[in-house]
Design an enzyme around this catalytic site. Sequence first.
Site, PDB file in Angstrom:
ATOM      1  N   ARG A  67       0.739  -1.154  -0.094  1.00  0.00           N
ATOM      2  CA  ARG A  67       0.091   0.025   0.202  1.00  0.00           C
ATOM      3  C   ARG A  67       1.014   1.187  -0.118  1.00  0.00           C
ATOM      4  O   ARG A  67       0.320   2.280  -0.431  1.00  0.00           O
ATOM      5  CB  ARG A  67      -1.060   0.074   1.050  1.00  0.00           C
ATOM      6  CG  ARG A  67      -2.413   0.647   0.865  1.00  0.00           C
ATOM      7  CD  ARG A  67      -3.232   0.670   1.821  1.00  0.00           C
ATOM      8  NE  ARG A  67      -3.460  -0.412   2.761  1.00  0.00           N
ATOM      9  CZ  ARG A  67      -3.005  -0.732   3.921  1.00  0.00           C
ATOM     10  NH1 ARG A  67      -2.343   0.153   4.657  1.00  0.00           N
ATOM     11  NH2 ARG A  67      -3.327  -1.870   4.504  1.00  0.00           N
ATOM     12  N   TYR A 121     -14.176  22.404 -12.021  1.00  0.00           N
ATOM     13  CA  TYR A 121     -14.755  21.030 -12.724  1.00  0.00           C
ATOM     14  C   TYR A 121     -16.099  20.576 -12.040  1.00  0.00           C
ATOM     15  O   TYR A 121     -15.877  20.619 -10.668  1.00  0.00           O
ATOM     16  CB  TYR A 121     -13.737  20.258 -12.610  1.00  0.00           C
ATOM     17  CG  TYR A 121     -13.652  18.658 -13.185  1.00  0.00           C
ATOM     18  CD1 TYR A 121     -14.065  18.534 -14.497  1.00  0.00           C
ATOM     19  CD2 TYR A 121     -13.496  17.483 -12.221  1.00  0.00           C
ATOM     20  CE1 TYR A 121     -13.896  17.103 -15.026  1.00  0.00           C
ATOM     21  CE2 TYR A 121     -13.592  16.284 -12.965  1.00  0.00           C
ATOM     22  CZ  TYR A 121     -13.834  16.180 -14.176  1.00  0.00           C
ATOM     23  OH  TYR A 121     -14.093  14.873 -14.531  1.00  0.00           O
ATOM     24  N   ASP A 193      -6.478  22.957  -9.082  1.00  0.00           N
ATOM     25  CA  ASP A 193      -6.587  22.135  -9.786  1.00  0.00           C
ATOM     26  C   ASP A 193      -5.945  22.749 -11.338  1.00  0.00           C
ATOM     27  O   ASP A 193      -6.274  23.669 -12.134  1.00  0.00           O
ATOM     28  CB  ASP A 193      -8.046  21.865 -10.422  1.00  0.00           C
ATOM     29  CG  ASP A 193      -8.205  20.768 -11.257  1.00  0.00           C
ATOM     30  OD1 ASP A 193      -7.351  20.382 -12.345  1.00  0.00           O
ATOM     31  OD2 ASP A 193      -9.263  19.976 -11.359  1.00  0.00           O
TER      32      ASP A 193
END
Length: 408
Positions: A67, A121, A193
Amino acid sequence: MSDSDDLKPATRLVTGGRRAEWTGIPGQANRVVNPAVWRASTHLYPDAAAMAEGPKTNEDGKLFYGRRGAPTQWALAEALTALEPGAHGTILYPSGVAAINGALMAVLRPGDRVLITDNAYDPTRKMGLGLLKDFGIETRFFDPLDIEAYRALVAEGAKAVFLEAPGSLSFEVCDLPALVGIAKEIGAWTILDNTWSGPTGLAALAMGIDCTVNALTKHVGGHSDLMMGAATGTERMYRRLRMRSQQMGIVVSPDDAALALRGLRTLDVRLKRESESALAVAQWLTRRKEVAAVLCPMLPGAPGHDLWQRDFSGGCGLFAFVLKTTDRDARAQFVDALALFGLGYSWGGFESLAIPIDPPADRSVSSWPPVGVDPEATLGIRLSIGLEDAGDLIADLAQAFDRMGAAA
Ligand SMILES: *Cc1c(COP(=O)(O)O)cnc(C)c1O
């Protein structure tokens, strides 16, 4: 080798993440070009003492358990970090949306307020109105072009500000340094972003932004066959990103990381080529009688061009235009007549795409169409220009306009 701080982005795209220990066979001098794909859930320890030590040091670049990744994922993260001046580290996520979520959850707690740009977005908006709300976090939207209204909103308090520039549907370019400066006055975290220009087109952390999010699904993957996201942060931000991603069990597959690394190597030439073609297509569209406005920040005279030129060092092939017609059937006719443009979500692949866009449904405080465009003209089309010949793309758009005209 020269000090990596001196290298230009195009060079860093080639050299990033290719450490000798990830590209060589231990004990042998020869190396391969690309880090190997390490498929591994279980990492083996030499003895019980080493195993007992393992969980105590939660450090990057140490094999522990699948992980926490292995060299393939570390190489991609390191290559992305090397592209952002001022970055300390990068966390990879299974999608761009997961990266947005990872960045927001890293800094927000119940009772906090986050300000999200109104042109974000759509899934980002929905995250604010859905998931964050469910966790007791308040979202308020702001018009990224109305600095005074934003200043007043910030003065009411916020833990974080989420920006996107240009907006990926409507392509407004906001004054990033001004918005970030105002957020900093109250110590709010700033997250951007940055999928449109990516780290090679905007030095966002150097501008004072704490964290950039990049949907690697788009230009870094570049071949429409990969979903992945990344969040890159300053040291303070990176520690939080890393803790949250470990708590949430975020991991990406090494095969996908290798695909993203492959895409990264050619990012600079692809962006340059598609930006050039996009500009040619955008210029051609400004001369079409069917077009009310072309929303392409790279285009001189288009909304946001001056700020784009001031703050960005690159662009990409994604932009939109607004039709004069208000007939939705005519727009559908146009899109259906396109032969070289696929009709599909996403962007940043080697192939061109077109989608009809209707931003008003997504807005709460800003305007669509953007200020300066005939307010009656609301039907938009977004193009993602790929690597085809620009002349062929223009010819395809021309025949689609002819069909639309014939139908009207
Ligand atoms: C596509 C996109 C995302 C999300 O990426 P996924 O990998 O599809 O989740 C985030 N931001 C912008 C601007 C995008 O266009």
